[in-house]
Design a protein around this motif. Structure first.
Motif, PDB file in Angstrom:
ATOM      1  N   THR A  12      24.759  28.305 107.521  1.00  8.98           N
ATOM      2  CA  THR A  12      24.695  29.395 106.544  1.00  8.98           C
ATOM      3  C   THR A  12      25.814  30.390 106.800  1.00  8.98           C
ATOM      4  O   THR A  12      26.129  30.686 107.958  1.00  8.98           O
ATOM      5  CB  THR A  12      23.340  30.121 106.627  1.00  8.98           C
ATOM      6  OG1 THR A  12      22.288  29.200 106.300  1.00  8.98           O
ATOM      7  CG2 THR A  12      23.284  31.299 105.669  1.00  8.98           C
ATOM      8  N   VAL A  13      26.378  30.911 105.716  1.00  4.87           N
ATOM      9  CA  VAL A  13      27.300  32.041 105.816  1.00  4.87           C
ATOM     10  C   VAL A  13      26.745  33.179 104.977  1.00  4.87           C
ATOM     11  O   VAL A  13      26.313  32.983 103.843  1.00  4.87           O
ATOM     12  CB  VAL A  13      28.727  31.671 105.358  1.00  4.87           C
ATOM     13  CG1 VAL A  13      28.767  31.223 103.899  1.00  4.87           C
ATOM     14  CG2 VAL A  13      29.683  32.844 105.575  1.00  4.87           C
ATOM     15  N   LEU A  14      26.714  34.371 105.567  1.00  6.21           N
ATOM     16  CA  LEU A  14      26.277  35.572 104.874  1.00  6.21           C
ATOM     17  C   LEU A  14      27.510  36.453 104.687  1.00  6.21           C
ATOM     18  O   LEU A  14      28.112  36.909 105.665  1.00  6.21           O
ATOM     19  CB  LEU A  14      25.206  36.298 105.682  1.00  6.21           C
ATOM     20  CG  LEU A  14      24.421  37.409 104.978  1.00  6.21           C
ATOM     21  CD1 LEU A  14      23.108  37.671 105.719  1.00  6.21           C
ATOM     22  CD2 LEU A  14      25.201  38.708 104.894  1.00  6.21           C
ATOM     23  N   LEU A  15      27.890  36.658 103.428  1.00 12.34           N
ATOM     24  CA  LEU A  15      29.047  37.490 103.108  1.00 12.34           C
ATOM     25  C   LEU A  15      28.550  38.909 102.844  1.00 12.34           C
ATOM     26  O   LEU A  15      27.908  39.173 101.823  1.00 12.34           O
ATOM     27  CB  LEU A  15      29.779  36.934 101.891  1.00 12.34           C
ATOM     28  CG  LEU A  15      30.295  35.498 102.012  1.00 12.34           C
ATOM     29  CD1 LEU A  15      30.868  35.018 100.681  1.00 12.34           C
ATOM     30  CD2 LEU A  15      31.329  35.382 103.111  1.00 12.34           C
ATOM     31  N   ALA A  16      28.826  39.794 103.779  1.00  5.12           N
ATOM     32  CA  ALA A  16      28.325  41.166 103.701  1.00  5.12           C
ATOM     33  C   ALA A  16      29.487  42.109 103.383  1.00  5.12           C
ATOM     34  O   ALA A  16      30.385  42.301 104.201  1.00  5.12           O
ATOM     35  CB  ALA A  16      27.658  41.566 105.011  1.00  5.12           C
ATOM     36  N   TYR A  17      29.452  42.696 102.190  1.00  7.42           N
ATOM     37  CA  TYR A  17      30.490  43.642 101.777  1.00  7.42           C
ATOM     38  C   TYR A  17      30.346  44.938 102.573  1.00  7.42           C
ATOM     39  O   TYR A  17      29.265  45.552 102.594  1.00  7.42           O
ATOM     40  CB  TYR A  17      30.387  43.940 100.290  1.00  7.42           C
ATOM     41  CG  TYR A  17      30.913  42.846  99.389  1.00  7.42           C
ATOM     42  CD1 TYR A  17      32.080  43.035  98.649  1.00  7.42           C
ATOM     43  CD2 TYR A  17      30.259  41.626  99.277  1.00  7.42           C
ATOM     44  CE1 TYR A  17      32.566  42.046  97.809  1.00  7.42           C
ATOM     45  CE2 TYR A  17      30.734  40.633  98.441  1.00  7.42           C
ATOM     46  CZ  TYR A  17      31.885  40.844  97.709  1.00  7.42           C
ATOM     47  OH  TYR A  17      32.377  39.858  96.885  1.00  7.42           O
ATOM     48  N   THR A  18      31.408  45.364 103.200  1.00  8.85           N
ATOM     49  CA  THR A  18      31.380  46.561 104.031  1.00  8.85           C
ATOM     50  C   THR A  18      32.617  47.410 103.779  1.00  8.85           C
ATOM     51  O   THR A  18      33.519  47.031 103.031  1.00  8.85           O
ATOM     52  CB  THR A  18      31.335  46.194 105.530  1.00  8.85           C
ATOM     53  OG1 THR A  18      32.523  45.461 105.850  1.00  8.85           O
ATOM     54  CG2 THR A  18      30.106  45.362 105.870  1.00  8.85           C
ATOM     55  N   ILE A  19      32.652  48.558 104.434  1.00  5.03           N
ATOM     56  CA  ILE A  19      33.803  49.462 104.374  1.00  5.03           C
ATOM     57  C   ILE A  19      34.314  49.659 105.792  1.00  5.03           C
ATOM     58  O   ILE A  19      33.560  50.038 106.692  1.00  5.03           O
ATOM     59  CB  ILE A  19      33.414  50.824 103.766  1.00  5.03           C
ATOM     60  CG1 ILE A  19      32.942  50.639 102.322  1.00  5.03           C
ATOM     61  CG2 ILE A  19      34.596  51.798 103.819  1.00  5.03           C
ATOM     62  CD1 ILE A  19      32.342  51.897 101.719  1.00  5.03           C
ATOM     63  N   LYS A  20      35.590  49.375 105.992  1.00  7.42           N
ATOM     64  CA  LYS A  20      36.169  49.565 107.310  1.00  7.42           C
ATOM     65  C   LYS A  20      36.246  51.070 107.601  1.00  7.42           C
ATOM     66  O   LYS A  20      36.766  51.840 106.807  1.00  7.42           O
ATOM     67  CB  LYS A  20      37.551  48.932 107.375  1.00  7.42           C
ATOM     68  CG  LYS A  20      38.127  48.837 108.781  1.00  7.42           C
ATOM     69  CD  LYS A  20      39.323  47.916 108.813  1.00  7.42           C
ATOM     70  CE  LYS A  20      39.880  47.750 110.201  1.00  7.42           C
ATOM     71  NZ  LYS A  20      40.980  46.766 110.253  1.00  7.42           N
ATOM     72  N   GLY A  21      35.708  51.454 108.747  1.00  5.36           N
ATOM     73  CA  GLY A  21      35.647  52.866 109.085  1.00  5.36           C
ATOM     74  C   GLY A  21      34.460  53.579 108.458  1.00  5.36           C
ATOM     75  O   GLY A  21      34.480  54.810 108.335  1.00  5.36           O
ATOM     76  N   TYR A  22      33.439  52.837 108.064  1.00  2.36           N
ATOM     77  CA  TYR A  22      32.285  53.399 107.360  1.00  2.36           C
ATOM     78  C   TYR A  22      31.720  54.619 108.092  1.00  2.36           C
ATOM     79  O   TYR A  22      31.460  54.573 109.299  1.00  2.36           O
ATOM     80  CB  TYR A  22      31.208  52.324 107.239  1.00  2.36           C
ATOM     81  CG  TYR A  22      29.985  52.736 106.456  1.00  2.36           C
ATOM     82  CD1 TYR A  22      30.064  52.989 105.099  1.00  2.36           C
ATOM     83  CD2 TYR A  22      28.747  52.870 107.077  1.00  2.36           C
ATOM     84  CE1 TYR A  22      28.931  53.359 104.370  1.00  2.36           C
ATOM     85  CE2 TYR A  22      27.616  53.238 106.377  1.00  2.36           C
ATOM     86  CZ  TYR A  22      27.717  53.481 105.024  1.00  2.36           C
ATOM     87  OH  TYR A  22      26.597  53.851 104.312  1.00  2.36           O
ATOM     88  N   SER A  23      31.565  55.732 107.356  1.00  2.77           N
ATOM     89  CA  SER A  23      31.022  56.997 107.843  1.00  2.77           C
ATOM     90  C   SER A  23      31.992  57.785 108.718  1.00  2.77           C
ATOM     91  O   SER A  23      31.647  58.869 109.200  1.00  2.77           O
ATOM     92  CB  SER A  23      29.707  56.800 108.613  1.00  2.77           C
ATOM     93  OG  SER A  23      28.705  56.359 107.730  1.00  2.77           O
ATOM     94  N   LEU A  24      33.179  57.252 108.960  1.00  2.00           N
ATOM     95  CA  LEU A  24      34.183  57.981 109.727  1.00  2.00           C
ATOM     96  C   LEU A  24      35.184  58.632 108.772  1.00  2.00           C
ATOM     97  O   LEU A  24      35.327  58.205 107.620  1.00  2.00           O
ATOM     98  CB  LEU A  24      34.924  57.042 110.684  1.00  2.00           C
ATOM     99  CG  LEU A  24      34.092  56.269 111.711  1.00  2.00           C
ATOM    100  CD1 LEU A  24      35.013  55.430 112.586  1.00  2.00           C
ATOM    101  CD2 LEU A  24      33.243  57.209 112.549  1.00  2.00           C
ATOM    102  N   PRO A  25      35.915  59.647 109.219  1.00  2.47           N
ATOM    103  CA  PRO A  25      36.919  60.264 108.357  1.00  2.47           C
ATOM    104  C   PRO A  25      38.009  59.286 107.911  1.00  2.47           C
ATOM    105  O   PRO A  25      38.676  59.522 106.906  1.00  2.47           O
ATOM    106  CB  PRO A  25      37.518  61.365 109.243  1.00  2.47           C
ATOM    107  CG  PRO A  25      36.486  61.652 110.266  1.00  2.47           C
ATOM    108  CD  PRO A  25      35.772  60.359 110.512  1.00  2.47           C
TER     109      PRO A  25
END
Length: 772
Positions: free
Chosen positions: A316-329
């Motif tokens: 199985t592969v789970l493709l999780a969309y994220t933001i690099k630096g999430y919650s950081l300035p």
């Protein structure tokens, strides 16, 4: 942080915030607070860590079990250590020692970090694929040495989407055996950024299609609850279409936009712009900003649900969309990969996350729900200590008399068959593997004897074909694993087969065969597997320009020195089949133990007359010869009036002997030294100079046995001449080093040897020049 509901969700959110704070603080301390007099930047990847915090929080604190094993992407090592600290698996003193001497390693290290690390990562693509080969290795030992009905636990890779650019990933994904490994789970931190840039293309759908085409289950976590709710409102369909069709750089720019900028940029210029604008106008700036960055890879509840939907009938592969630096300035900025928070930014983060700049490692009160959850998870993930089983004692000599004209390559399979007959308790631990070259590297006899490993019994449709010499019987008790044409897969599997003694307490003795010209292609991942604790034997064959009819593309030049230069490896290049047997037995005896060692063998297709080895017939003489063979070399000719030493390794021994005979016709006596391991001789020289005192294989006595007087030296081998050049330092004697320094070409062996000046004439001339 994530927008979930309920008391349990609140606890997970608090843990998520603490993990982010601890991971960021480790990097901050290493770069801004710990003294650094070198002037070299420490680093630590705050943005890469932040993008995967939600994924790892959901996995560890809601899904993971004690039997699961996880490979964590290299740049998320602070997150792994933060979680281990919360679970009581890491002392607080290490949190100030990220990237410090004897502290926490730059990237997760199974052998060097003080806390639990399942897989060493850091070499892009290698850590990601390691759980695949661990799953296959676990299947193998379950079938042969355990009563367990199937693999125990999931083998999980957490990797960044940019890591999927690495060819090693797709070599592994596409191997036909992998589709049967339902315990494999890859979680892709899809933040659409690499080290230098925002990845320009929208690649997620293409990735999903490629995984699906390879037979993998594909799960996507793209949107968080805020966005999903907005999609149901008027203008929501237009919002979803706009985000789906938006290029990665444009989306990343939205993350850096103020409220007014968002209202201007988000609607775009398409037909749905007006409806989208009205939807945006109904939100205040804070809600609009939160909605745009509300991705599935930061939705704890959604991630937990996704982990529960993983099936076990296929990988199985789970493709999780994220933001690099999430919650950081620095979130979403193209240059955030190596960016560090300033002191003011760090203080602001502390205020938002409930951290303390003065006491960054402070935890919750013992009676808090968060502390209770951490204690529960620590208990759930507690593993019993692995009790490694002692590998069987390997005999030092099979007692066989090697006759005829045979190559070392052809003898490899024979030695394994002899081992199966004379030491079955050792042979049952041997597992061989190759990238589609098993028969051409002369394993046919062994394969006929032990069969091919397969997860399920396969029909051999050629079993009744009278012309079939190689019986390809595939069954769960086979002892050879055949891979597709991918050298990186080979060494990845070797590393995990060679780590079963420490992972699950069952030692294996893995041997991989590969064409020697392709050793360098596989060297870096093999090296990383050794660094991670894997112990194996890599056999490179055929080798050198001796493979004359194959031409330059298949003639290896630089590999003879590989074993000298590679840490954790013992290297042999035997000339005769008796030497091969003794050296292989010694190398097998070094596998599957805490103080173990890998080995590299360089074999040849050139048949040699085995009587030339002149193996002593009496037991004491045979034992002495064996001792010298496995320690680095022996004397084939030792006239008392010798004035020059001809030192040869591997397939060039006949030329050295012929040169000695020709020199005797000129009235010149020559000693002939047969080197079996340039590696061991180099270790001995280092020990002699006081530079390898802690190396148990460094035996300076062998130097006195082979070079007891300061004679001029001519060295020759089928490879680069610098491999043996260090021998001149034994007595600081004149030395001429012959070998191969140019690409090979097609021809007969004699012709090619002459081209590279490694034939009899060249050796004689070199000796005469030295003496003159």
């Amino acid at each position: 942080m994530s927008d979930t509901a309920g008391a349990d969700a609140g606890v997970l959110q608090a843990i998520e915030a603490k993990v982010l704070w601890l991971a960021t603080s480790m990097v901050h301390h290493a770069n801004h607070l710990r003294p650094n007099d070198s002037g070299v930047k420490v680093g630590g990847h705050q943005a890469s860590s932040a993008s995967i915090v939600s994924i790892m929080t959901a996995l560890w604190f809601d899904s993971l079990t004690a039997v699961d094993r996880v490979s964590v992407k290299p740049h998320a090592s602070p997150v792994l250590h933060a979680i281990n600290y919360l679970l009581g698996d890491l002392d607080a003193s290490y949190l100030t020692q990220l990237r410090a001497y004897r502290g926490l390693q730059s990237y997760p290290s199974r052998t060097k970090d003080p806390d639990t690390v399942d897989y060493s990562t850091g070499s892009v693509g290698i850590g990601a694929t390691a759980p695949i080969w661990a799953a296959l290795s676990r299947r193998y030992i379950d079938r042969r040495f355990s009563d367990l009905p199937g693999p125990a636990g999931r083998q999980i890779s957490l990797l960044g989407d940019a890591e999927l650019d690495e060819g090693a990933c797709w070599e592994a994904i596409l191997d036909p055996t992998v589709v049967q490994l339902g315990e494999v789970l890859w979680v892709v931190d899809l933040n659409r950024q690499s080290l230098d840039r925002v990845v320009p293309q929208i690649a997620a759908s293409r990735l999903a299609g490629m995984f699906a085409a390879a037979g993998w289950q594909v799960i996507t976590c793209k949107y968080g609850p805020r966005l999903r709710a907005l999609f149901e409102q008027p203008g929501g369909a237009e919002l979803r279409r706009r985000i789906d069709e938006m290029g990665n750089p444009e989306y990343q720019r939205l993350l850096r936009s103020s409220g007014p900028e968002l209202r201007e940029r988000l609607p775009g210029a398409g037909t749905g712009a007006a409806a989208l604008g009205r939807l945006a106008d109904g939100l205040d700036d804070a809600d609009l900003h939160a909605a745009v960055r509300d991705l599935g890879g930061h939705d704890l509840a959604g991630l937990s649900e996704a982990f529960r939907t993983v099936e076990d009938d296929r990988p199985t592969v789970l493709l999780a969309y994220t933001i690099k630096g999430y919650s950081l300035p620095t979130e979403g900025h193209p240059s955030n990969h190596s960016a560090l928070l300033s002191g003011d930014q760090y203080a602001d983060l502390a205020a938002r996350l409930g951290g303390s700049v003065e006491q960054p490692w402070e935890l919750w009160p013992a009676d808090s729900p968060e502390a209770d959850r951490c204690a529960q998870v620590a208990e759930r993930l507690k593993r019993p200590a692995v009790q490694p089983r002692e590998p069987p004692a390997v005999p030092v000599d099979l007692g066989r008399t090697h006759r005829g004209t045979v190559s070392t390559q052809a003898a490899l399979g024979r030695v394994l068959v002899d081992l199966n007959r004379d030491a079955p308790e050792v042979a049952e631990r041997v597992v061989t593997t190759s990238p589609d070259v098993a028969s051409s590297t002369n394993l046919a006899g062994w394969l006929n004897k032990v069969g091919i490993f397969a997860v399920e019994e396969e029909v051999n449709w050629f079993a009744d074909d009278t012309e079939t010499r190689l019986h390809w019987r595939e069954h769960p008790l086979g002892q050879h694993i055949e891979l597709g044409i991918a050298e990186v897969n080979l060494v990845g599997l070797l590393a995990e087969l060679g780590a079963t003694w420490s992972r699950w307490g069952q030692p294996l003795l893995p041997i991989g065969t590969i064409y020697d010209p392709f050793v360098n292609r596989a060297l870096e991942p093999w090296s990383y597997g050794i660094y991670a604790g894997g112990q194996s034997i890599l056999v490179g064959t055929p080798s050198g320009v001796t493979l004359a009819p194959e031409g330059g593309a298949h003639q290896s030049i630089t590999t003879p020195s590989t074993g000298i230069e590679q840490p954790g490896v013992l290297s042999y290049e035997p000339a005769f089949t008796q030497d091969l047997e003794w050296c292989l037995l010694r190398s097998l005896g070094l596998l599957g133990r805490p103080d173990g060692l890998s080995s590299y063998f360089r074999l040849s297709t050139r048949p040699l007359d085995q009587t030339t080895a002149a193996v002593p017939a009496d037991p004491n003489g045979r034992s002495h010869r064996r001792s010298q063979v496995v320690r680095g070399g022996y004397l084939l000719r030792d006239p008392p009036d010798a004035v020059v030493s001809l030192v040869a390794m591997g397939a060039l021994i006949p030329e050295a002997l012929a040169a000695a005979t020709e020199l005797s016709g000129h009235g010149i006596s020559a000693r002939v030294v047969c080197v079996t391991s340039a590696d061991l001789l180099f270790r001995a020289v280092q020990r002699r100079r006081g530079l390898a005192m802690d190396d148990p294989l460094a035996d300076e006595a062998i130097l006195a046995e082979l070079f007891d007087s300061p004679l001029p030296l001519v060295t020759v081998l089928d490879g680069h001449p610098h491999t043996l050049a260090f021998l001149g330092s034994v007595h600081d004697t004149p030395i001429t080093t012959l070998g191969v320094t140019a690409f090979g070409q097609v021809g007969s062996v004699a012709e090619v040897y002459d081209v590279h000046s490694i034939g009899v004439r060249s050796i004689v001339d070199a000796a005469l020049d030295l003496l003159d």
